[in-house]
Design a protein around this motif. Structure first.
Motif, mmCIF file in Angstrom:
data_model
loop_
_atom_site.group_PDB
_atom_site.id
_atom_site.type_symbol
_atom_site.label_atom_id
_atom_site.label_comp_id
_atom_site.label_asym_id
_atom_site.label_seq_id
_atom_site.Cartn_x
_atom_site.Cartn_y
_atom_site.Cartn_z
ATOM 1 N N SER A 35 0.838 -1.202 0.000
ATOM 2 C CA SER A 35 0.000 0.000 0.000
ATOM 3 C C SER A 35 0.868 1.246 0.000
ATOM 4 O O SER A 35 1.863 1.335 0.723
ATOM 5 N N CYS A 36 0.464 2.211 -0.820
ATOM 6 C CA CYS A 36 1.217 3.457 -0.960
ATOM 7 C C CYS A 36 0.415 4.608 -0.355
ATOM 8 O O CYS A 36 -0.729 4.848 -0.735
ATOM 9 N N ARG A 37 1.045 5.314 0.584
ATOM 10 C CA ARG A 37 0.394 6.456 1.238
ATOM 11 C C ARG A 37 1.233 7.733 1.118
ATOM 12 O O ARG A 37 0.914 8.736 1.736
ATOM 13 N N ILE A 38 2.304 7.666 0.329
ATOM 14 C CA ILE A 38 3.164 8.830 0.100
ATOM 15 C C ILE A 38 3.339 8.986 -1.405
ATOM 16 O O ILE A 38 3.910 8.100 -2.061
ATOM 17 N N PHE A 39 2.854 10.097 -1.952
ATOM 18 C CA PHE A 39 2.826 10.257 -3.404
ATOM 19 C C PHE A 39 3.717 11.404 -3.879
ATOM 20 O O PHE A 39 3.866 12.424 -3.196
ATOM 21 N N LYS A 40 4.262 11.235 -5.070
ATOM 22 C CA LYS A 40 4.964 12.321 -5.737
ATOM 23 C C LYS A 40 3.944 13.320 -6.292
ATOM 24 O O LYS A 40 2.793 12.978 -6.550
ATOM 25 N N ASP A 41 4.404 14.518 -6.506
ATOM 26 C CA ASP A 41 3.569 15.524 -7.153
ATOM 27 C C ASP A 41 3.713 15.372 -8.667
ATOM 28 O O ASP A 41 4.247 16.232 -9.367
ATOM 29 N N LYS A 42 3.240 14.241 -9.149
ATOM 30 C CA LYS A 42 3.333 13.898 -10.568
ATOM 31 C C LYS A 42 1.975 13.392 -11.027
ATOM 32 O O LYS A 42 1.408 12.476 -10.430
ATOM 33 N N GLU A 43 1.461 13.988 -12.075
ATOM 34 C CA GLU A 43 0.124 13.646 -12.538
ATOM 35 C C GLU A 43 0.092 12.287 -13.234
ATOM 36 O O GLU A 43 1.079 11.849 -13.841
ATOM 37 N N ILE A 44 -1.038 11.635 -13.130
ATOM 38 C CA ILE A 44 -1.315 10.431 -13.915
ATOM 39 C C ILE A 44 -1.930 10.905 -15.231
ATOM 40 O O ILE A 44 -2.907 11.656 -15.231
ATOM 41 N N SER A 45 -1.351 10.495 -16.347
ATOM 42 C CA SER A 45 -1.807 10.989 -17.644
ATOM 43 C C SER A 45 -3.220 10.507 -17.957
ATOM 44 O O SER A 45 -3.706 9.514 -17.400
ATOM 45 N N GLN A 46 -3.878 11.201 -18.868
ATOM 46 C CA GLN A 46 -5.217 10.806 -19.280
ATOM 47 C C GLN A 46 -5.213 9.420 -19.917
ATOM 48 O O GLN A 46 -6.153 8.648 -19.743
ATOM 49 N N GLU A 47 -4.144 9.097 -20.641
ATOM 50 C CA GLU A 47 -4.039 7.772 -21.254
ATOM 51 C C GLU A 47 -3.945 6.692 -20.177
ATOM 52 O O GLU A 47 -4.582 5.627 -20.290
ATOM 53 N N GLU A 48 -3.164 6.968 -19.134
ATOM 54 C CA GLU A 48 -3.041 6.009 -18.032
ATOM 55 C C GLU A 48 -4.352 5.875 -17.278
ATOM 56 O O GLU A 48 -4.753 4.757 -16.902
ATOM 57 N N ARG A 49 -5.038 6.983 -17.021
ATOM 58 C CA ARG A 49 -6.323 6.943 -16.320
ATOM 59 C C ARG A 49 -7.319 6.068 -17.077
ATOM 60 O O ARG A 49 -8.003 5.210 -16.487
ATOM 61 N N LYS A 50 -7.389 6.282 -18.387
ATOM 62 C CA LYS A 50 -8.331 5.511 -19.199
ATOM 63 C C LYS A 50 -7.969 4.030 -19.200
ATOM 64 O O LYS A 50 -8.846 3.163 -19.087
ATOM 65 N N LEU A 51 -6.677 3.748 -19.283
ATOM 66 C CA LEU A 51 -6.220 2.353 -19.300
ATOM 67 C C LEU A 51 -6.558 1.655 -17.991
ATOM 68 O O LEU A 51 -6.993 0.495 -17.983
ATOM 69 N N THR A 60 -2.368 -0.654 -11.995
ATOM 70 C CA THR A 60 -1.539 0.484 -11.587
ATOM 71 C C THR A 60 -0.137 0.036 -11.193
ATOM 72 O O THR A 60 0.847 0.717 -11.493
ATOM 73 N N GLU A 61 -0.045 -1.112 -10.548
ATOM 74 C CA GLU A 61 1.276 -1.616 -10.169
ATOM 75 C C GLU A 61 2.133 -1.852 -11.414
ATOM 76 O O GLU A 61 3.335 -1.578 -11.415
ATOM 77 N N SER A 62 1.516 -2.337 -12.481
ATOM 78 C CA SER A 62 2.258 -2.582 -13.719
ATOM 79 C C SER A 62 2.715 -1.285 -14.374
ATOM 80 O O SER A 62 3.654 -1.281 -15.175
ATOM 81 N N LEU A 63 2.066 -0.176 -14.016
ATOM 82 C CA LEU A 63 2.422 1.135 -14.553
ATOM 83 C C LEU A 63 3.322 1.921 -13.598
ATOM 84 O O LEU A 63 3.558 3.112 -13.795
ATOM 85 N N SER A 64 3.790 1.242 -12.549
ATOM 86 C CA SER A 64 4.631 1.867 -11.511
ATOM 87 C C SER A 64 3.890 2.953 -10.744
ATOM 88 O O SER A 64 4.487 3.906 -10.243
#
Length: 246
Positions: free
Chosen positions: A14-30, A124-128
């Motif tokens: 489980s991840c509770r600490i995130f970078k300030d990096k957006e998830i792209s629209q392509e990744e969201r859709k996937l 999501t794990e496969s997308l890092s």
């Protein structure tokens, strides 16, 4: 035997600490499309996914879900709802004379929603991209029902917060699991005796005695106010799924 998919299941935590990096629209859709590839009872897909995009709503959820600020730092928030409303409405519109949904329908829909959520975790794990389940969405029945505009036969089963993990995430060791023989029973359920249970859970105690750990854990989780509140909220959801026989 250890292929990339299986390795990712072993590595994931489980991840509770995130970078300030957006998830792209392509990744969201996937990710969302991967959810929909999940198996479901009779291919009915008795779930609805609420993709939380309004920042104010996300901030509110971080407070209503046990004041967990990291929820507000996530770059994607998904709420997986058990949804029999759409089927009941369809049957009604098509004059199928449907019975009222019951607890059996709720359990099947809950299973559908949870399987779809786990597909999101694997994708999501496969997308890092990191993920964390938030069970607190089941709490505060009245507030969350109004906040999410949930109709009668829709239940928010679980919430996922997603984002690219910060470096500190990788420093945290994944919690140890129980042994395989403690979890898997062959052919029938085998209730464990006192000593078997002590052996099963002793690894969780750390530098405490098992009694000290179990007492503290019971107080913090099982006998906690939030656990009692969740039970009350879940009972309200269950009460809405009553068969005509009831």
């Amino acid at each position: 035997m250890m292929n990339p998919i299986i390795q990712s299941l072993f590595d994931r935590k489980s991840c509770r600490i995130f970078k300030d990096k957006e998830i792209s629209q392509e990744e969201r859709k996937l990710i969302l499309e991967a959810c929909m590839q999940a198996p479901s009872a009779g291919n009915q897909q008795m779930y609805t996914i609420i993709d939380v995009q309004e920042k104010k709503l996300q901030e509110t959820l971080s407070k209503t879900c046990d004041n967990q600020s990291f929820i507000n730092q996530a770059k994607m928030v998904l709420i997986f709802c058990a949804d029999f409303q759409k089927w009941y409405d369809l049957f009604s519109y098509e004059n199928c004379n449907p019975r009222k949904p019951s607890v059996g329908d709720l359990l099947l829909a809950t299973t559908d929603a949870t399987i779809a959520a786990q597909n999101a975790v694997v994708a999501t794990e496969s997308l890092s991209i990191g993920s964390c389940y938030i069970g607190d969405i089941l709490e505060q029945h009245d507030l969350h029902r109004e906040l999410l505009h949930l109709p009668e036969y829709v239940v928010p089963v679980c919430m996922l917060v997603l984002g690219y993990p910060a470096d500190d995430h990788f420093k945290r060791q994944k919690p140890e699991r129980c042994k395989l023989e403690d979890i898997v029973c062959v052919d029938h359920y085998q209730r464990k005796n006192e000593q078997e249970l002590k052996n099963m859970f002793e690894h969780k105690a750390g530098n405490k005695t098992l009694n000290e750990w179990a007492t503290a854990f019971c107080k913090r989780k099982y006998n906690s106010d939030f656990s009692k509140e969740m039970t009350n909220s879940v009972q309200k959801y269950i009460d809405q799924f009553k068969s005509e026989a009831d």
